[in-house]
Design an enzyme around this catalytic site. Structure first.
Site, mmCIF file in Angstrom:
data_model
loop_
_atom_site.group_PDB
_atom_site.id
_atom_site.type_symbol
_atom_site.label_atom_id
_atom_site.label_comp_id
_atom_site.label_asym_id
_atom_site.label_seq_id
_atom_site.Cartn_x
_atom_site.Cartn_y
_atom_site.Cartn_z
ATOM 1 N N HIS A 1 0.866 -1.174 0.000
ATOM 2 C CA HIS A 1 0.000 0.000 0.000
ATOM 3 C C HIS A 1 0.910 1.233 0.000
ATOM 4 O O HIS A 1 2.016 1.184 0.534
ATOM 5 C CB HIS A 1 -0.837 -0.068 1.279
ATOM 6 C CG HIS A 1 -1.919 0.952 1.393
ATOM 7 N ND1 HIS A 1 -1.678 2.258 1.740
ATOM 8 C CD2 HIS A 1 -3.266 0.846 1.245
ATOM 9 C CE1 HIS A 1 -2.831 2.917 1.798
ATOM 10 N NE2 HIS A 1 -3.808 2.088 1.492
ATOM 11 N N ASP B 1 3.285 -4.202 8.138
ATOM 12 C CA ASP B 1 2.055 -3.434 7.969
ATOM 13 C C ASP B 1 0.894 -4.402 8.228
ATOM 14 O O ASP B 1 0.604 -5.269 7.414
ATOM 15 C CB ASP B 1 2.014 -2.869 6.543
ATOM 16 C CG ASP B 1 0.642 -2.299 6.168
ATOM 17 O OD1 ASP B 1 -0.297 -2.346 6.995
ATOM 18 O OD2 ASP B 1 0.515 -1.818 5.027
ATOM 19 N N GLN C 1 -4.291 -4.983 7.144
ATOM 20 C CA GLN C 1 -5.252 -5.931 6.584
ATOM 21 C C GLN C 1 -5.240 -7.280 7.292
ATOM 22 O O GLN C 1 -6.055 -8.144 6.983
ATOM 23 C CB GLN C 1 -4.982 -6.147 5.085
ATOM 24 C CG GLN C 1 -5.121 -4.898 4.234
ATOM 25 C CD GLN C 1 -6.547 -4.385 4.158
ATOM 26 O OE1 GLN C 1 -7.513 -5.107 4.427
ATOM 27 N NE2 GLN C 1 -6.708 -3.122 3.792
ATOM 28 N N LYS D 1 -10.455 -0.453 10.591
ATOM 29 C CA LYS D 1 -10.688 -1.647 9.777
ATOM 30 C C LYS D 1 -11.107 -2.838 10.640
ATOM 31 O O LYS D 1 -11.371 -3.917 10.138
ATOM 32 C CB LYS D 1 -9.433 -2.001 8.972
ATOM 33 C CG LYS D 1 -9.078 -0.969 7.898
ATOM 34 C CD LYS D 1 -7.925 -1.455 7.052
ATOM 35 C CE LYS D 1 -7.199 -0.344 6.321
ATOM 36 N NZ LYS D 1 -7.956 0.283 5.244
ATOM 37 N N CYS E 1 -4.890 2.478 -3.610
ATOM 38 C CA CYS E 1 -3.648 3.028 -3.025
ATOM 39 C C CYS E 1 -2.457 2.118 -3.306
ATOM 40 O O CYS E 1 -1.559 1.968 -2.477
ATOM 41 C CB CYS E 1 -3.788 3.275 -1.529
ATOM 42 S SG CYS E 1 -5.055 4.472 -1.122
#
Lengths: 137, 404
Positions: free
Chosen positions: B121, B198, B201, B224, B362
């Site tokens: 991303h 990261d 997700q 999220k 993104c």
């Protein structure tokens, strides 16, 4: 929400049978513009002589709204003075804001009036016109 | 796990969009919020609201307890050894930028390497790009296989003793792959580099244990995972965080302020200058309670089942291109339908009440890698059902007819 408000037959016709798609040589005024939020991009070329837009072509990739708008815009500005072309762009902008606007000289454009009801798609329709304004400036 | 019952706990899902029951399939962008989270934030403002760490009065203590209580929940939820390792941020983006800005310049200099992947991303790509530009370091990319997954052998080849930072998403927001971050962290460590994960997700959808992954930094976003927007977390190993200097100065983060120099509070507060995102943290704590009451393993299993159901159903649509590996472990599918632009696909689906994302997500470098200017994405969460996917498939068939 009526999909047909957005995707009128005229729009689909310009999308599937684009007018003025292509490029001129390097001597034409070239504007590259993209829409960073969605990735649509247009490369617009204008041939301007003595204050008159003699010809216009574009290449690019994007949705049916952005590409049909480019097809109509390039058709509509041909033969117009620079001043008239800018005035057309202003009228288009008024229409996108939901205002009354007529395009007697190129009625196809009015088919895009429904876009004003789809806020997320207005930036698609205005991409080509923003390129036009930038090119003339 | 009964998703139909869970749906009832999300007030926003109980509405019609364009005359159809809303089917929300844009969870990788942001999730919806359960009543428990909305109520927790409301209760905070109606009962506890005050500034933290300074009020002598009762509300000050309540707000501080609520805020620090949320930190303890986060630490437990991701398996951190110490609450001092949990720094509240605005989200994953600001967490990753904090690492790049506060850790990066002291660790990386000209000639060193930073290793990432093309599937990142923008928030886990541009901070490293900027760090490389500023320091003269080289930014390297671990190559991806044709279906988008990463082979450890390629990570071994790309990461060298000159590598100082390896940064990677645990789960791709486009390809739906789960990257072997634990194994890659081991490779990074063998070469003397730190591993930055990261987790935007991954955290909402599976059980996370940062100590088991042995990553050095881990970033996540609250919104999220059922929490409000504007709250996120940076986890960092204590020794690394202690050696880092703060990048935001002001109230809340100081120990002693003189006219010409100042000293900082201890971890984690030295990185939390200014009045923090108290209500957001309270909401995140409530979201963690909610998710744990269902169970992260149950959520993961449910989403995997949905994703594979979606892959099978979507593959049956003529002219539909699916991106990423065929077999899914996480709940998202990215696709294109014939040569219909994904914006048009998303608009037609919206007219049937189905919300999906369309665009570059993104991930412009990844879009170029996929040779697609844009894609459509349906992403699932605990409240989605097979019926929702049927509605997506019906909508896509209508889209095909409309544009056919």
């Amino acid at each position: 929400m009526q999909l047909d408000d957005l995707y009128r037959r005229v729009i689909m016709d310009h999308y599937k049978n684009p007018r003025n798609r292509g490029t001129f040589g390097d001597d034409a005024v070239t504007v590259n513009l993209n829409n960073p939020t969605c990735g649509d991009r247009i490369s617009l070329q204008l041939i301007v002589e003595n204050g008159i837009v003699k010809d216009a072509r574009y290449t690019g990739e994007g949705c049916s709204i952005s590409m049909s708008s480019a097809s109509m815009m390039t058709d509509a500005v041909k033969g117009k003075t620079v001043q008239e072309a800018l005035e057309l762009a202003d009228r288009f902008s008024t229409m996108m804001k939901g205002g009354e606007a007529q395009f007697d000289d190129y009625e196809d454009i009015e088919a895009l009036s429904g876009v004003s009801k789809f806020p997320a798609r207005i930036k698609c329709a205005t991409l080509a016109w923003n390129a036009l304004k930038k090119g003339i400036e | 796990m009964n998703s139909t019952l869970l749906k009832e706990q999300f007030p926003i899902l109980d509405q019609e969009i364009n005359g159809h029951r809303l089917v929300y399939l844009d969870n990788a962008a942001t999730s919806q919020k359960p009543r428990a989270v909305i109520e927790a934030v409301k209760r905070y403002y109606e009962w506890e609201n005050s500034n933290v760490h300074r009020g002598v009065h009762t509300l000050g203590s309540r707000a501080t307890d609520a805020y620090e209580g949320a930190r303890e929940k986060v630490a437990r939820f991701i398996g951190a050894a110490d609450t001092a390792e949990i720094i509240f941020t605005r989200g994953t983006t600001s967490a990753l930028n904090l690492v790049a800005s506060a850790y990066g310049p002291s660790a990386v200099s000209a000639g060193d390497e930073i290793v990432i992947t093309e599937m990142e991303h923008h928030s886990n790509l541009i901070p490293w790009q900027q760090l490389a530009i500023r320091t003269g370091a080289t930014l390297k990319y671990i190559p991806m296989q044709p279906d988008g997954h990463i082979e450890l052998a390629d990570a071994e080849k790309t990461i060298t003793p000159a590598t100082k930072i390896v940064a990677m998403n645990y789960v791709s927001n486009v390809l739906g792959v789960v990257n072997p971050v634990k194994e890659i962290a081991a490779i990074a460590h063998r070469n003397g580099a730190v591993m930055v994960v990261d987790g935007a997700q991954s955290t909402p959808h599976m059980k996370i244990n940062v100590q088991d992954l042995d990553c050095d930094f881990y970033a996540l976003s609250g919104h999220k995972m059922c929490a409000p927007t504007g709250i996120g977390v940076l986890y960092g190993k204590k020794a690394l965080l202690e050696a880092m200097e703060p990048i935001e100065f002001g109230g809340e983060m100081i120990n002693d302020v003189g006219l010409y120099e100042s000293t900082w509070k201890e971890l984690p507060w030295k990185f939390e200058g200014g009045t923090p995102i108290i209500a957001g943290a309270v909401g995140l704590g409530a979201a963690i309670d909610f998710l744990e009451s269902i169970g992260m393993d149950a959520i993961a299993a449910h989403e995997q089942q949905l994703a594979n159901y979606a892959m099978d159903r979507l593959a049956s649509i003529d002219g539909l291109t699916l991106y990423g590996p065929r077999n899914r472990k996480v709940g998202l599918v990215t696709f294109n339908l014939d040569d219909i632009h994904p914006h048009d696909v998303a608009t037609v689906l919206d007219s049937y009440g189905v919300a999906v994302r369309a665009g570059h997500h993104c991930c412009q470098p990844l879009m170029r890698w996929l040779k697609a200017s844009a894609t459509a994405r349906a992403s699932f969460y605990l409240y989605n059902t097979e019926e929702d996917i049927d509605r997506l498939v019906d909508g896509l068939i209508q889209t095909k007819e409309y544009f056919g």
